[in-house]
Design an enzyme around this catalytic site. Sequence first.
Site, PDB file in Angstrom:
ATOM      1  N   GLU A   1      37.356 -47.643  -5.604  1.00 41.22           N
ATOM      2  CA  GLU A   1      37.344 -47.149  -6.988  1.00 41.22           C
ATOM      3  C   GLU A   1      37.831 -48.606  -7.787  1.00 41.22           C
ATOM      4  O   GLU A   1      37.080 -48.887  -8.903  1.00 41.22           O
ATOM      5  CB  GLU A   1      38.038 -46.031  -7.414  1.00 41.22           C
ATOM      6  CG  GLU A   1      38.190 -45.716  -8.689  1.00 41.22           C
ATOM      7  CD  GLU A   1      36.667 -45.465  -9.303  1.00 41.22           C
ATOM      8  OE1 GLU A   1      35.923 -45.152  -8.566  1.00 41.22           O
ATOM      9  OE2 GLU A   1      36.659 -45.222 -10.663  1.00 41.22           O
TER      10      GLU A   1
ATOM     11  N   LYS B   1      25.109 -42.488 -17.890  1.00 35.55           N
ATOM     12  CA  LYS B   1      26.445 -41.761 -17.626  1.00 35.55           C
ATOM     13  C   LYS B   1      26.020 -40.821 -16.583  1.00 35.55           C
ATOM     14  O   LYS B   1      27.294 -40.309 -16.007  1.00 35.55           O
ATOM     15  CB  LYS B   1      26.956 -41.244 -18.931  1.00 35.55           C
ATOM     16  CG  LYS B   1      28.274 -40.560 -19.048  1.00 35.55           C
ATOM     17  CD  LYS B   1      29.375 -41.422 -18.493  1.00 35.55           C
ATOM     18  CE  LYS B   1      30.529 -40.381 -18.739  1.00 35.55           C
ATOM     19  NZ  LYS B   1      31.671 -41.066 -17.784  1.00 35.55           N
TER      20      LYS B   1
ATOM     21  N   HIS C   1      36.224 -57.993  10.853  1.00 34.37           N
ATOM     22  CA  HIS C   1      34.877 -57.578  11.596  1.00 34.37           C
ATOM     23  C   HIS C   1      33.727 -58.260  10.933  1.00 34.37           C
ATOM     24  O   HIS C   1      32.749 -57.636  11.164  1.00 34.37           O
ATOM     25  CB  HIS C   1      34.800 -56.054  12.083  1.00 34.37           C
ATOM     26  CG  HIS C   1      35.937 -55.609  12.723  1.00 34.37           C
ATOM     27  ND1 HIS C   1      36.124 -55.942  14.268  1.00 34.37           N
ATOM     28  CD2 HIS C   1      37.181 -55.095  12.405  1.00 34.37           C
ATOM     29  CE1 HIS C   1      37.122 -55.433  14.574  1.00 34.37           C
ATOM     30  NE2 HIS C   1      37.900 -54.891  13.845  1.00 34.37           N
TER      31      HIS C   1
ATOM     32  N   LYS D   1      35.071 -50.132 -10.401  1.00 39.94           N
ATOM     33  CA  LYS D   1      35.256 -50.194 -11.687  1.00 39.94           C
ATOM     34  C   LYS D   1      35.039 -51.681 -12.244  1.00 39.94           C
ATOM     35  O   LYS D   1      34.523 -51.961 -13.404  1.00 39.94           O
ATOM     36  CB  LYS D   1      36.861 -50.049 -12.163  1.00 39.94           C
ATOM     37  CG  LYS D   1      37.006 -48.628 -12.287  1.00 39.94           C
ATOM     38  CD  LYS D   1      36.557 -47.473 -13.515  1.00 39.94           C
ATOM     39  CE  LYS D   1      35.334 -47.262 -13.214  1.00 39.94           C
ATOM     40  NZ  LYS D   1      34.907 -46.006 -12.490  1.00 39.94           N
TER      41      LYS D   1
ATOM     42  N   ARG E   1      24.824 -42.362 -22.710  1.00 41.13           N
ATOM     43  CA  ARG E   1      24.148 -42.023 -21.415  1.00 41.13           C
ATOM     44  C   ARG E   1      23.267 -43.098 -20.623  1.00 41.13           C
ATOM     45  O   ARG E   1      23.009 -42.975 -19.337  1.00 41.13           O
ATOM     46  CB  ARG E   1      23.456 -40.821 -21.297  1.00 41.13           C
ATOM     47  CG  ARG E   1      24.157 -39.606 -21.745  1.00 41.13           C
ATOM     48  CD  ARG E   1      23.056 -38.517 -22.157  1.00 41.13           C
ATOM     49  NE  ARG E   1      22.201 -38.009 -21.246  1.00 41.13           N
ATOM     50  CZ  ARG E   1      22.404 -36.977 -20.556  1.00 41.13           C
ATOM     51  NH1 ARG E   1      23.306 -35.976 -21.009  1.00 41.13           N
ATOM     52  NH2 ARG E   1      21.789 -36.654 -19.579  1.00 41.13           N
TER      53      ARG E   1
ATOM     54  N   ASN F   1      12.445 -35.980 -19.430  1.00 40.70           N
ATOM     55  CA  ASN F   1      13.659 -36.486 -18.799  1.00 40.70           C
ATOM     56  C   ASN F   1      13.339 -35.930 -17.170  1.00 40.70           C
ATOM     57  O   ASN F   1      12.998 -34.673 -17.141  1.00 40.70           O
ATOM     58  CB  ASN F   1      14.991 -35.941 -19.012  1.00 40.70           C
ATOM     59  CG  ASN F   1      15.360 -36.463 -20.266  1.00 40.70           C
ATOM     60  OD1 ASN F   1      14.755 -37.275 -20.907  1.00 40.70           O
ATOM     61  ND2 ASN F   1      16.526 -35.834 -20.709  1.00 40.70           N
ATOM     62  N   GLY F   2      13.723 -36.823 -16.075  1.00 41.90           N
ATOM     63  CA  GLY F   2      13.330 -36.173 -15.060  1.00 41.90           C
ATOM     64  C   GLY F   2      12.274 -37.049 -14.095  1.00 41.90           C
ATOM     65  O   GLY F   2      11.753 -38.018 -14.623  1.00 41.90           O
TER      66      GLY F   2
ATOM     67  N   CYS G   1      17.975 -40.564 -19.436  1.00 40.53           N
ATOM     68  CA  CYS G   1      17.283 -40.495 -20.519  1.00 40.53           C
ATOM     69  C   CYS G   1      17.988 -39.287 -21.332  1.00 40.53           C
ATOM     70  O   CYS G   1      18.617 -38.377 -21.068  1.00 40.53           O
ATOM     71  CB  CYS G   1      16.023 -39.767 -20.096  1.00 40.53           C
ATOM     72  SG  CYS G   1      15.007 -40.996 -18.969  1.00 40.53           S
TER      73      CYS G   1
ATOM     74  N   TRP H   1      15.697 -44.302 -19.579  1.00 38.05           N
ATOM     75  CA  TRP H   1      16.148 -45.035 -18.449  1.00 38.05           C
ATOM     76  C   TRP H   1      15.089 -45.172 -17.611  1.00 38.05           C
ATOM     77  O   TRP H   1      14.684 -44.171 -16.882  1.00 38.05           O
ATOM     78  CB  TRP H   1      17.605 -44.214 -17.995  1.00 38.05           C
ATOM     79  CG  TRP H   1      18.089 -44.939 -17.007  1.00 38.05           C
ATOM     80  CD1 TRP H   1      18.968 -46.113 -17.361  1.00 38.05           C
ATOM     81  CD2 TRP H   1      17.973 -45.056 -15.552  1.00 38.05           C
ATOM     82  NE1 TRP H   1      19.782 -46.516 -16.258  1.00 38.05           N
ATOM     83  CE2 TRP H   1      18.944 -45.967 -15.097  1.00 38.05           C
ATOM     84  CE3 TRP H   1      17.271 -44.192 -14.585  1.00 38.05           C
ATOM     85  CZ2 TRP H   1      19.454 -46.196 -13.570  1.00 38.05           C
ATOM     86  CZ3 TRP H   1      17.702 -44.470 -13.220  1.00 38.05           C
ATOM     87  CH2 TRP H   1      18.597 -45.451 -12.852  1.00 38.05           C
TER      88      TRP H   1
ATOM     89  N   GLU I   1      30.843 -52.672 -11.702  1.00 40.96           N
ATOM     90  CA  GLU I   1      29.909 -51.864 -12.733  1.00 40.96           C
ATOM     91  C   GLU I   1      30.034 -52.282 -13.993  1.00 40.96           C
ATOM     92  O   GLU I   1      28.844 -52.027 -14.884  1.00 40.96           O
ATOM     93  CB  GLU I   1      29.913 -50.266 -12.630  1.00 40.96           C
ATOM     94  CG  GLU I   1      31.057 -49.672 -13.062  1.00 40.96           C
ATOM     95  CD  GLU I   1      31.163 -48.092 -13.030  1.00 40.96           C
ATOM     96  OE1 GLU I   1      29.991 -47.517 -13.076  1.00 40.96           O
ATOM     97  OE2 GLU I   1      32.342 -47.538 -12.786  1.00 40.96           O
TER      98      GLU I   1
END
Length: 608
Positions: A481, A603, A504, A485, A27, A101-102, A2, A75, A488
Amino acid sequence: MCGIVGYIGTQAAAPIILDGLAKLEYRGYDSTGMAVFDGNKINITKAPGRLKVLEELTHGGESMPGHVGVGHTRWATHGVPNMTNAHPHFNKEGTIAVVHNGIIENYLKLRHMLEEKEYQFVSETDTEVVVQLLDYYYRGNPLEAITKVLHRVEGSYGLGVIFADHPDQLFAVRKDSPLIVGQNETGCFIASDVPAILKYTRKVYYVENQEIVRLRQDHMHFYTEDEEEITKEAVYIDWDSNAAEKAGYEHFMLKEMYEQPKTVADTLLPRLKGNDIDIEELHMSNEELEAVKKIHIVACGSAYHTGVTGKYVIEGLARIPVEVDLASEFRYRNPILEEGAMVVVISQSGETADTLAALRESKKRGFKVLGIVNVVGSSIAREADNVMYTWAGPEIAVATTKAYSAQLIALYLLAMKMAQAKKTISGEEFGAMIEDLKKIPDQIELLLGNKEKIQRFANRYIGAKDIFFIGRGIDYSISLEGSLKLKEISYIHSEAYAAGELKHGTISLIEEGTLVAAVATQPALYAKTISNMIEVKARGAFLLAVTNEGNNEIEKAADYVIYIPKTNDYFTNSLAIIPLQLFGYYVAVGKGCDVDKPRNLAKSVTVE
Ligand code: M6R
């Protein structure tokens, strides 16, 4: 996550708020809203979706005249992203408006309490209790009502509040959710992040936990939650605001990938002193470094992945045991921190809620924390005992690239410094490693030059259902990573596996034509990784290999090979990640995805 922007001053508030919210778009959010006092009443406009919807609805802010207001990009956490749940929230009479926010953790309890007092709630959000509680306590003194609310709510909050009765005032309140205030000759601003107001002012104040700010057109006053006035020092922000523009690149992510040679050099070179490494910010002598018995690295997402690489590099070079934890796990697992342990938290934003909580947990137990952080002045940067900055500059794309690369460099330097103090590597090896480090920026440049080749390859996988990444040791951390990448930003299912672990379970997922990207940059493990590659190939996989120049043997197993230039075995991540970043990027572009702002992601993750 947010975003909050607020303004009070001589200018029209709405266009400034819209402009600030646009700077925070990167963000991540799913609805927007704005409240502006027009001289008589507070007007509120909200909309699900992108900020441009709010801009259209308000004609760029023109249809919401007034000189004081607050805006928000939400968000969703509590309740779906629709118009009702979007912020600002307001009381029944529409005389108080709040952006938040929060997370208010005890909102259900407070909501029941207020409902018993005949308050009616319209949204599913936790935020609405803040505005209803403000209404409940408000007796004409906004500051008094705010402090009463702060004593009742639990959780994290950055708040922007306006009262129709007091249009000459705007309030900012903070606990565990970033918030800054700033001032210029026209008025005062609040924002959840610096870029939102950088265009208007560079003189900002960081609001600390449980502080309240009363902003007026020409001044602001700071208070504790007990209404005691406090004084604060302004901070001058000297960032280059052009860094937050796309500069002709199609996406921020592409621009940031291309900035990697520079960010690596900026993080590395100031810490190289001739043939030595000087990490001044560590504030630790060689004796203190030598006394470190164990290192705990704590982080989230990609920063966690650099931590996994860090484990291999630090353990390999300095022979110090390293535990790497996801911050969300570390904070609740009652970690065993013993005498001689050092805690390292890694975060690009410096605001990740779980990483910040892990830092606080470690400090509470009496351990010093080193923060590897990108954003200067962020919460982690301010609360860590020592801070080693990654000089990557503002990173806008949700998918990290340049900050990740800078974090790797910080960890290599730390590992080498530790190894030097512990005398686990010779002066000759150390010198050769410094030479290899210096070559990394140019080598990254070279790899970026290969983008067309990778784009062509990536185009073949736009329709892929699953893509796997495998590797051993450091190559496993690179795989983690590479896989993140891709998934996402392209929304293609992907997993990373330690190559030896495939049989396995995971190998049953391989079908005819499934792409498996094998990372093989560790000569000591080539043969082992190649046998794992052959195993998946026998089950129909198409094999992409990322390996060192000269390892031509791999062509016998792989269907497509990308070579990286020669470097020290501990530094291969810095090079091998480049084609994998480009691959993820071009698959996402080919699919038409919103590369810089992938769905559901933020973000900086300021809620746990
Ligand atoms: O700001 P931080 O480095 O603390 O963020 C940690 C993660 O949220 C972040 O790395 C995330 O995984 C990125 N989307 C990865 O591209």
